[in-house]
Design an enzyme around this catalytic site. Structure first.
Site, PDB file in Angstrom:
ATOM      1  N   LYS A   1       0.873  -1.184   0.000  1.00  0.00           N
ATOM      2  CA  LYS A   1       0.000   0.000   0.000  1.00  0.00           C
ATOM      3  C   LYS A   1       0.899   1.220   0.000  1.00  0.00           C
ATOM      4  O   LYS A   1       2.037   1.171   0.472  1.00  0.00           O
ATOM      5  CB  LYS A   1      -0.868   0.024   1.261  1.00  0.00           C
ATOM      6  CG  LYS A   1      -2.099   0.897   1.125  1.00  0.00           C
ATOM      7  CD  LYS A   1      -3.188   0.147   0.400  1.00  0.00           C
ATOM      8  CE  LYS A   1      -4.402   0.990   0.118  1.00  0.00           C
ATOM      9  NZ  LYS A   1      -5.508   0.155  -0.400  1.00  0.00           N
TER      10      LYS A   1
ATOM     11  N   ASP B   1      -7.050   4.157  -4.663  1.00  0.00           N
ATOM     12  CA  ASP B   1      -7.679   3.976  -3.345  1.00  0.00           C
ATOM     13  C   ASP B   1      -8.346   5.331  -3.038  1.00  0.00           C
ATOM     14  O   ASP B   1      -8.587   6.108  -3.974  1.00  0.00           O
ATOM     15  CB  ASP B   1      -6.633   3.581  -2.280  1.00  0.00           C
ATOM     16  CG  ASP B   1      -7.283   3.106  -0.981  1.00  0.00           C
ATOM     17  OD1 ASP B   1      -7.832   2.000  -0.953  1.00  0.00           O
ATOM     18  OD2 ASP B   1      -7.282   3.859   0.019  1.00  0.00           O
TER      19      ASP B   1
HETATM   20  P1  NDP Z   1     -13.092   7.470  -2.766  1.00  0.00           P
HETATM   21  O1  NDP Z   1     -12.059   8.492  -2.517  1.00  0.00           O
HETATM   22  O2  NDP Z   1     -13.618   7.280  -4.128  1.00  0.00           O
HETATM   23  O3  NDP Z   1     -14.339   7.717  -1.783  1.00  0.00           O
HETATM   24  C1  NDP Z   1     -14.210   7.748  -0.389  1.00  0.00           C
HETATM   25  C2  NDP Z   1     -15.560   8.079   0.187  1.00  0.00           C
HETATM   26  O4  NDP Z   1     -15.561   7.904   1.609  1.00  0.00           O
HETATM   27  C3  NDP Z   1     -15.944   9.523  -0.061  1.00  0.00           C
HETATM   28  O5  NDP Z   1     -17.328   9.604  -0.188  1.00  0.00           O
HETATM   29  C4  NDP Z   1     -15.465  10.182   1.225  1.00  0.00           C
HETATM   30  O6  NDP Z   1     -16.103  11.409   1.515  1.00  0.00           O
HETATM   31  C5  NDP Z   1     -15.885   9.161   2.230  1.00  0.00           C
HETATM   32  N1  NDP Z   1     -15.247   9.396   3.530  1.00  0.00           N
HETATM   33  C6  NDP Z   1     -15.878   9.649   4.680  1.00  0.00           C
HETATM   34  N2  NDP Z   1     -15.060   9.852   5.679  1.00  0.00           N
HETATM   35  C7  NDP Z   1     -13.845   9.732   5.191  1.00  0.00           C
HETATM   36  C8  NDP Z   1     -12.568   9.829   5.762  1.00  0.00           C
HETATM   37  N3  NDP Z   1     -12.355  10.120   7.044  1.00  0.00           N
HETATM   38  N4  NDP Z   1     -11.544   9.598   4.973  1.00  0.00           N
HETATM   39  C9  NDP Z   1     -11.729   9.325   3.682  1.00  0.00           C
HETATM   40  N5  NDP Z   1     -12.917   9.244   3.081  1.00  0.00           N
HETATM   41  C10 NDP Z   1     -13.971   9.441   3.834  1.00  0.00           C
HETATM   42  O7  NDP Z   1     -12.476   6.093  -2.205  1.00  0.00           O
HETATM   43  P2  NDP Z   1     -12.920   4.607  -2.534  1.00  0.00           P
HETATM   44  O8  NDP Z   1     -14.383   4.520  -2.736  1.00  0.00           O
HETATM   45  O9  NDP Z   1     -12.007   4.076  -3.568  1.00  0.00           O
HETATM   46  O10 NDP Z   1     -12.514   3.872  -1.167  1.00  0.00           O
HETATM   47  C11 NDP Z   1     -13.425   3.712  -0.086  1.00  0.00           C
HETATM   48  C12 NDP Z   1     -12.950   2.588   0.811  1.00  0.00           C
HETATM   49  O11 NDP Z   1     -12.858   1.377   0.064  1.00  0.00           O
HETATM   50  C13 NDP Z   1     -11.558   2.787   1.413  1.00  0.00           C
HETATM   51  O12 NDP Z   1     -11.516   2.162   2.680  1.00  0.00           O
HETATM   52  C14 NDP Z   1     -10.651   2.017   0.463  1.00  0.00           C
HETATM   53  O13 NDP Z   1      -9.450   1.623   1.067  1.00  0.00           O
HETATM   54  C15 NDP Z   1     -11.549   0.826   0.162  1.00  0.00           C
HETATM   55  N6  NDP Z   1     -11.259   0.071  -1.056  1.00  0.00           N
HETATM   56  C16 NDP Z   1     -11.192   0.674  -2.273  1.00  0.00           C
HETATM   57  C17 NDP Z   1     -10.970  -0.078  -3.414  1.00  0.00           C
HETATM   58  C18 NDP Z   1     -10.974   0.520  -4.773  1.00  0.00           C
HETATM   59  O14 NDP Z   1     -10.862  -0.225  -5.742  1.00  0.00           O
HETATM   60  N7  NDP Z   1     -11.138   1.833  -4.923  1.00  0.00           N
HETATM   61  C19 NDP Z   1     -10.729  -1.537  -3.339  1.00  0.00           C
HETATM   62  C20 NDP Z   1     -10.901  -2.084  -2.021  1.00  0.00           C
HETATM   63  C21 NDP Z   1     -11.126  -1.287  -0.936  1.00  0.00           C
HETATM   64  P3  NDP Z   1     -15.322  12.796   1.238  1.00  0.00           P
HETATM   65  O15 NDP Z   1     -15.444  12.988  -0.232  1.00  0.00           O
HETATM   66  O16 NDP Z   1     -16.112  13.777   2.042  1.00  0.00           O
HETATM   67  O17 NDP Z   1     -13.922  12.627   1.727  1.00  0.00           O
HETATM   68  O1  2IT Z   2      -7.727  -1.780  -0.970  1.00  0.00           O
HETATM   69  C1  2IT Z   2      -7.656  -2.238  -2.133  1.00  0.00           C
HETATM   70  O2  2IT Z   2      -7.728  -3.446  -2.355  1.00  0.00           O
HETATM   71  C2  2IT Z   2      -7.476  -1.296  -3.243  1.00  0.00           C
HETATM   72  N1  2IT Z   2      -7.461  -0.097  -3.021  1.00  0.00           N
HETATM   73  C3  2IT Z   2      -7.291  -1.819  -4.641  1.00  0.00           C
HETATM   74  C4  2IT Z   2      -5.871  -2.204  -4.873  1.00  0.00           C
HETATM   75  C5  2IT Z   2      -5.523  -2.594  -6.285  1.00  0.00           C
HETATM   76  O3  2IT Z   2      -4.341  -2.880  -6.505  1.00  0.00           O
HETATM   77  O4  2IT Z   2      -6.385  -2.619  -7.159  1.00  0.00           O
END
Ligand code: NDP
Ligand code: 2IT
Length: 454
Positions: free
Chosen positions: A131, A171
């Protein structure tokens, strides 16, 4: 938080981790959950202790920290800190996302890198765990500023990654725009067009369905759980999803396609409630096109309600639902929220985010016989599809949406069956935290032992 473990060996190891990595509470939380889960495997897997697998696995193979200097729109230099934690490469090249958020620190990236080892193992694809990211905040920055940051970030990161070494991805705060700027800079420096990042746009090596994969994958796992454990489907179920980013949006899309009614989404300022079901085209316009706040939704849908909630949107868990999908960030669903969900009749909690549920909330949900799937299993669809993007890049071809989506679905069903069977085998039926940690570990452990003193 109490990090004791009722096993002398594991407890000693936990104490060592805490002494060696001071002030890293998120990392302790992830390691504590893992070691506690692994206890159930020790009687049948003496090699874990004999070959010192656990002592080795809690120590990252490499931790990289670096300065990221960039010029803002006022011509001033800004200084951020960049990171890449290359945690484990026993089963494949390091793989995992890059988080851009002001809260980013070593503890958070180590917890994420650590969990990524077991998640990637569960996908069945050859990917190690890593990460990275930075405390850079993309919110409110111009496109030029984001590009300037991303280019500077890659000017250091490029020397540590490669298609067979380490392949970062998106992420929180890192989407297709940021991946594009980083990819361009890598290509410029190294003079090589190769699959060193996933989550790329389709025009330069991205995979169809990668954008949708994490949210879709989460719902595919929920679908198989509902069928296998409750003999039911999404049809007619009320769903609450936190967040409104990449994971939340596509979880909302798939849950709706499968017949569920998603009534709430959030961001870090508050949450929306739409009793008629969220209109996702409006959310996509607000979040993906305009990069605006979720509060804008009620301007387009006056019958919906917005509640400002500076407390990390915890209020969203007071909304009654059958299925709760935390898809925002770590520790966003605590014991109080879990109690409210249960009192309101929740049946299933599926983590889309990484570690969104606090340990006491998980224990409570499991105690109440609520089906709970940990992020390292239920959000693995994102990285799995990144693995499929790597395959397509190496073969220099691209699969159709349907092909990738079908493989994603297969992988999610497989992961569910694996964690379900593993939990039962070690006498912890329906405990998917135990099932995921042990099943994820055993493949990595086997590879580490086979590779000797590494
Ligand atoms: P994005 O940046 O696209 O979205 C994050 C969302 O969470 C936003 O709506 C954000 O709101 C909200 N949020 C609320 N509180 C917090 C905070 N304290 N810190 C950050 N965000 C906050 O991220 P993703 O949707 O990609 O990721 C969301 C979760 O999923 C994370 O835990 C990530 O690690 C996990 N994940 C993502 C993957 C991927 O492929 N993208 C794969 C597997 C896991 P605001 O805009 O107000 O910050
Ligand atoms: O938490 C996760 O698994 C991710 N943000 C996706 C990682 C990736 O390599 O696609």
């Amino acid at each position: 938080m109490d990090y004791t473990i009722d096993n002398e060996y594991l407890n000693g190891l936990m104490q060592q981790v805490m002494a060696k990595n001071p002030n890293e509470p998120e990392f302790f939380q992830a390691v504590h959950e893992f070691l506690t889960s692994v206890k159930a495997a020790l009687p049948t897997h003496p090699e874990l202790i004999e070959k010192q697998v656990l002592e080795r696995i809690v120590e990252p193979e490499r931790q990289i920290m670096f300065r990221v200097a960039w010029i803002d729109d006022n011509g001033r230099m800004q200084i951020n800190r960049g990171y890449r934690i290359q945690f484990n490469s026993a089963i494949g090249p390091y793989k995992g996302g890059l988080r851009l958020h002001p809260s980013v620190n070593l503890s958070i990236l180590k917890f994420l890198g650590f969990e990524q080892i077991f998640k990637n193992s569960l996908t069945g694809l050859p990917m190690g765990g890593a990460k990275g990211g930075s405390d850079f905040d993309p919110k409110g920055k111009s496109d030029n500023e984001v590009m300037s940051f991303c280019q500077s970030f890659m000017r250091e990161l490029y020397r540590h990654i490669g298609p067979d070494c380490d392949v970062p991805a998106g992420d929180i705060g890192t989407g297709a725009r940021e991946i594009g700027y980083m990819f361009g800079q890598y290509k410029k420096i190294v003079n090589e067009f190769s699959g060193i990042l996933t989550g790329k746009k389709l025009t330069f090596g991205g995979s169809l369905a990668r954008t949708e994969a994490t949210g879709y994958g989460l719902c595919y796992m929920m679908e198989v759980l509902l069928a296998k454990k409750m003999n039911t489907t999404f049809a007619g179920k009320t769903v609450v999803i936190s967040g409104s980013g990449n994971v939340a949006i596509y979880a909302c899309e798939k849950a709706t396609q499968l017949g569920g009614k998603v009534v709430a989404l959030s961001d870090s300022n508050g949450y929306i409630y739409d009793a008629d079901g969220i209109k996702l085209d409006i959310v996509k316009d607000i979040k993906e096109v305009r990069r605006a706040r979720i509060s804008e939704y009620v301007k387009a849908v006056p019958s919906a309600k917005y509640t400002a909630d500076s407390n990390g949107s915890k209020g969203i868990w007071t909304i009654p639902c059958d299925i709760a999908l935390p898809c925002a960030t770590q520790n966003e669903l605590n014991l109080d929220s879990a109690k409210k969900l249960v009192a309101n009749g929740v049946k299933v909690v599926g983590e889309g985010a990484n570690m969104p549920t606090t340990p006491d909330a998980i224990a409570y949900l499991q105690d109440q016989k609520i089906f709970f799937t940990p992020g390292k299993a239920s959000n693995a669809g994102g990285v799995a599809t990144s693995g499929l993007e790597m395959c397509q890049n190496s073969a220099r071809l691209s699969w159709t949406f349907e092909e990738v989506d079908a493989k994603l679905k297969d992988i999610m069903v497989n992961i569910f069956n694996t964690i379900d069977a593993t939990a039962a085998e070690v006498g912890c039926e329906n405990n998917y935290v135990v099932g995921a940690n042990i099943a994820g570990l055993l493949k990595v452990s086997d590879a580490m032992i086979a590779q000797g003193c590494i």
